[in-house]
Design an enzyme around this catalytic site. Structure first.
Site, PDB file in Angstrom:
ATOM      1  N   ALA A 202       3.205  -0.649   4.787  1.00  0.00           N
ATOM      2  CA  ALA A 202       2.772  -0.690   6.191  1.00  0.00           C
ATOM      3  C   ALA A 202       2.313  -2.082   6.626  1.00  0.00           C
ATOM      4  O   ALA A 202       2.337  -2.397   7.823  1.00  0.00           O
ATOM      5  CB  ALA A 202       1.657   0.327   6.416  1.00  0.00           C
TER       6      ALA A 202
ATOM      7  N   HIS B 163       4.339  -4.321   9.056  1.00  0.00           N
ATOM      8  CA  HIS B 163       4.310  -4.203  10.517  1.00  0.00           C
ATOM      9  C   HIS B 163       3.029  -4.762  11.136  1.00  0.00           C
ATOM     10  O   HIS B 163       2.885  -4.763  12.359  1.00  0.00           O
ATOM     11  CB  HIS B 163       4.465  -2.726  10.918  1.00  0.00           C
ATOM     12  CG  HIS B 163       5.497  -2.003  10.111  1.00  0.00           C
ATOM     13  ND1 HIS B 163       6.835  -2.334  10.141  1.00  0.00           N
ATOM     14  CD2 HIS B 163       5.385  -0.991   9.188  1.00  0.00           C
ATOM     15  CE1 HIS B 163       7.499  -1.548   9.305  1.00  0.00           C
ATOM     16  NE2 HIS B 163       6.650  -0.738   8.709  1.00  0.00           N
TER      17      HIS B 163
ATOM     18  N   ARG C 243       4.835  11.087  -2.389  1.00  0.00           N
ATOM     19  CA  ARG C 243       4.624  10.795  -0.976  1.00  0.00           C
ATOM     20  C   ARG C 243       5.889  11.061  -0.156  1.00  0.00           C
ATOM     21  O   ARG C 243       6.924  10.423  -0.394  1.00  0.00           O
ATOM     22  CB  ARG C 243       4.255   9.311  -0.898  1.00  0.00           C
ATOM     23  CG  ARG C 243       4.189   8.735   0.456  1.00  0.00           C
ATOM     24  CD  ARG C 243       4.167   7.210   0.358  1.00  0.00           C
ATOM     25  NE  ARG C 243       3.935   6.672   1.667  1.00  0.00           N
ATOM     26  CZ  ARG C 243       4.240   5.440   2.025  1.00  0.00           C
ATOM     27  NH1 ARG C 243       4.780   4.604   1.153  1.00  0.00           N
ATOM     28  NH2 ARG C 243       4.019   5.032   3.235  1.00  0.00           N
TER      29      ARG C 243
ATOM     30  N   TYR D 145      11.101   9.123   1.215  1.00  0.00           N
ATOM     31  CA  TYR D 145      11.086   8.086   0.178  1.00  0.00           C
ATOM     32  C   TYR D 145      11.743   8.503  -1.143  1.00  0.00           C
ATOM     33  O   TYR D 145      11.897   7.678  -2.034  1.00  0.00           O
ATOM     34  CB  TYR D 145       9.636   7.642  -0.087  1.00  0.00           C
ATOM     35  CG  TYR D 145       8.991   7.020   1.127  1.00  0.00           C
ATOM     36  CD1 TYR D 145       9.474   5.828   1.655  1.00  0.00           C
ATOM     37  CD2 TYR D 145       7.922   7.641   1.762  1.00  0.00           C
ATOM     38  CE1 TYR D 145       8.900   5.261   2.783  1.00  0.00           C
ATOM     39  CE2 TYR D 145       7.335   7.073   2.891  1.00  0.00           C
ATOM     40  CZ  TYR D 145       7.830   5.890   3.403  1.00  0.00           C
ATOM     41  OH  TYR D 145       7.264   5.320   4.516  1.00  0.00           O
TER      42      TYR D 145
ATOM     43  N   ASP E  68       1.900 -15.646   6.718  1.00  0.00           N
ATOM     44  CA  ASP E  68       1.388 -17.002   6.465  1.00  0.00           C
ATOM     45  C   ASP E  68       1.490 -17.358   4.979  1.00  0.00           C
ATOM     46  O   ASP E  68       1.848 -18.481   4.620  1.00  0.00           O
ATOM     47  CB  ASP E  68      -0.075 -17.127   6.910  1.00  0.00           C
ATOM     48  CG  ASP E  68      -0.227 -17.196   8.426  1.00  0.00           C
ATOM     49  OD1 ASP E  68       0.792 -17.316   9.123  1.00  0.00           O
ATOM     50  OD2 ASP E  68      -1.373 -17.124   8.900  1.00  0.00           O
TER      51      ASP E  68
ATOM     52  N   HIS F 189      12.851  -2.314   1.956  1.00  0.00           N
ATOM     53  CA  HIS F 189      12.245  -1.033   2.336  1.00  0.00           C
ATOM     54  C   HIS F 189      13.107   0.080   1.802  1.00  0.00           C
ATOM     55  O   HIS F 189      14.345   0.025   1.909  1.00  0.00           O
ATOM     56  CB  HIS F 189      12.130  -0.913   3.865  1.00  0.00           C
ATOM     57  CG  HIS F 189      11.290  -1.997   4.443  1.00  0.00           C
ATOM     58  ND1 HIS F 189       9.922  -2.000   4.336  1.00  0.00           N
ATOM     59  CD2 HIS F 189      11.635  -3.143   5.080  1.00  0.00           C
ATOM     60  CE1 HIS F 189       9.458  -3.099   4.889  1.00  0.00           C
ATOM     61  NE2 HIS F 189      10.472  -3.820   5.344  1.00  0.00           N
TER      62      HIS F 189
ATOM     63  N   ARG G  85      13.293   4.877  12.259  1.00  0.00           N
ATOM     64  CA  ARG G  85      12.002   5.559  12.259  1.00  0.00           C
ATOM     65  C   ARG G  85      11.186   5.198  13.512  1.00  0.00           C
ATOM     66  O   ARG G  85      11.753   4.711  14.485  1.00  0.00           O
ATOM     67  CB  ARG G  85      11.282   5.232  10.950  1.00  0.00           C
ATOM     68  CG  ARG G  85      12.090   5.685   9.726  1.00  0.00           C
ATOM     69  CD  ARG G  85      11.368   5.452   8.428  1.00  0.00           C
ATOM     70  NE  ARG G  85      10.138   6.248   8.365  1.00  0.00           N
ATOM     71  CZ  ARG G  85       9.174   6.041   7.452  1.00  0.00           C
ATOM     72  NH1 ARG G  85       9.326   5.092   6.534  1.00  0.00           N
ATOM     73  NH2 ARG G  85       8.105   6.792   7.461  1.00  0.00           N
TER      74      ARG G  85
ATOM     75  N   SER H 170      13.142   3.149   2.953  1.00  0.00           N
ATOM     76  CA  SER H 170      13.686   3.873   4.105  1.00  0.00           C
ATOM     77  C   SER H 170      14.294   2.877   5.090  1.00  0.00           C
ATOM     78  O   SER H 170      14.009   1.676   5.031  1.00  0.00           O
ATOM     79  CB  SER H 170      12.564   4.662   4.790  1.00  0.00           C
ATOM     80  OG  SER H 170      11.573   3.761   5.294  1.00  0.00           O
TER      81      SER H 170
ATOM     82  N   GLU I 201      13.086  -9.131   1.607  1.00  0.00           N
ATOM     83  CA  GLU I 201      12.272  -7.998   2.061  1.00  0.00           C
ATOM     84  C   GLU I 201      13.008  -6.703   1.749  1.00  0.00           C
ATOM     85  O   GLU I 201      14.214  -6.598   1.995  1.00  0.00           O
ATOM     86  CB  GLU I 201      12.065  -8.145   3.574  1.00  0.00           C
ATOM     87  CG  GLU I 201      11.309  -7.002   4.210  1.00  0.00           C
ATOM     88  CD  GLU I 201      11.132  -7.217   5.722  1.00  0.00           C
ATOM     89  OE1 GLU I 201      11.602  -8.260   6.260  1.00  0.00           O
ATOM     90  OE2 GLU I 201      10.546  -6.326   6.358  1.00  0.00           O
TER      91      GLU I 201
ATOM     92  N   ASN J 288       8.235  -5.469  -0.910  1.00  0.00           N
ATOM     93  CA  ASN J 288       8.107  -4.284  -0.064  1.00  0.00           C
ATOM     94  C   ASN J 288       6.628  -4.203   0.301  1.00  0.00           C
ATOM     95  O   ASN J 288       5.812  -3.738  -0.497  1.00  0.00           O
ATOM     96  CB  ASN J 288       8.565  -3.016  -0.781  1.00  0.00           C
ATOM     97  CG  ASN J 288       8.486  -1.795   0.142  1.00  0.00           C
ATOM     98  OD1 ASN J 288       7.924  -1.874   1.236  1.00  0.00           O
ATOM     99  ND2 ASN J 288       9.058  -0.686  -0.301  1.00  0.00           N
TER     100      ASN J 288
ATOM    101  N   PRO K  14       0.791  -1.221   0.000  1.00  0.00           N
ATOM    102  CA  PRO K  14       0.000   0.000   0.000  1.00  0.00           C
ATOM    103  C   PRO K  14       0.827   1.277   0.000  1.00  0.00           C
ATOM    104  O   PRO K  14       1.871   1.347   0.643  1.00  0.00           O
ATOM    105  CB  PRO K  14      -0.819  -0.106   1.300  1.00  0.00           C
ATOM    106  CG  PRO K  14      -0.080  -1.079   2.140  1.00  0.00           C
ATOM    107  CD  PRO K  14       0.556  -2.039   1.198  1.00  0.00           C
ATOM    108  N   ASN K  15       0.316   2.231  -0.748  1.00  0.00           N
ATOM    109  CA  ASN K  15       0.871   3.591  -0.838  1.00  0.00           C
ATOM    110  C   ASN K  15       2.159   3.686  -1.659  1.00  0.00           C
ATOM    111  O   ASN K  15       2.656   4.791  -1.885  1.00  0.00           O
ATOM    112  CB  ASN K  15       1.087   4.210   0.563  1.00  0.00           C
ATOM    113  CG  ASN K  15      -0.217   4.336   1.322  1.00  0.00           C
ATOM    114  OD1 ASN K  15      -1.153   4.934   0.801  1.00  0.00           O
ATOM    115  ND2 ASN K  15      -0.308   3.745   2.496  1.00  0.00           N
TER     116      ASN K  15
END
Ligand code: DQA
Length: 165
Positions: A99, A102, A40, A45, A109, A122, A129, A124, A120, A96, A32-33
């Site tokens: 959110a 977290h 953004r 970012y 799963d 990210h 953070r 940032s 994985e 990625n 998302p986002n």
């Protein structure tokens, strides 16, 4: 249909698959986002758009002999479905999860069910953070994590996966 080639255990408990014919497919999945990249919070970012990141991945895929299948969704369930598909359609996953990193036991799963190596990513450095960003459900299923290097992190993840699949 091409039969998946069995390769030696890679120490992460996953069974990477490589098509006998053709280049291994890597799913590069964005949560998302991330469709808002470039607009953004550029101070966090950066200014690169998701289309720029996709181009970087395509170029890295060409260099590394990987076929990149690049996707983004704001929907947790759609990401779950794509990770499930990776079980039969991909040799590895770059994720990625935004959110959902977290919060999402469902993505964890799905990754465990997919049994494909996952890196994985990210943009940032999530450990610099807010505290709530320090925990990742994805990390429990990932071979490793790359954070803090902006779009280049995707390229580093593909380089790492190229050695595994
Ligand atoms: C992110 C970090 C997450 O905490 C955040 O929710 C994102 C992007 C990153 O790429 O730095 O959406 O995954």
């Amino acid at each position: 249909m091409a039969k998946a080639r069995k390769s030696a255990a890679n120490g992460n408990g996953k069974t990477p698959a490589k098509k006998a014919v053709g280049k291994p497919v890597i799913y590069v999945l964005n949560g998302p986002n991330l469709n808002m990249l470039g607009l953004r919070q550029p101070e966090i970012y950066g200014r690169a758009t998701l289309a720029d990141v996709e181009k970087l991945c395509a170029r890295a895929g060409d260099r590394l002999g990987l076929t990149i299948d690049f996707r983004q969704s704001n929907l947790e369930g759609e990401l779950v479905t794509w990770i499930q598909q990776a079980r039969t359609k991909a040799a590895g996953i770059v994720l990625n999860a935004g959110a959902y990193t977290h919060t999402s036991v469902a993505l964890l799963d799905a990754l465990n069910a997919a049994e494909k190596p996952c890196v994985e990513v990210h943009l940032s450095n999530i450990h610099r953070r807010e505290n709530f960003r320090h925990h990742s459900y994805i990390s429990l299923a990932a071979v490793g994590m790359i954070a803090g290097f902006g779009p280049k992190g995707y390229v580093l993840a593909l380089e790492a996966l190229a050695d595994i699949v």
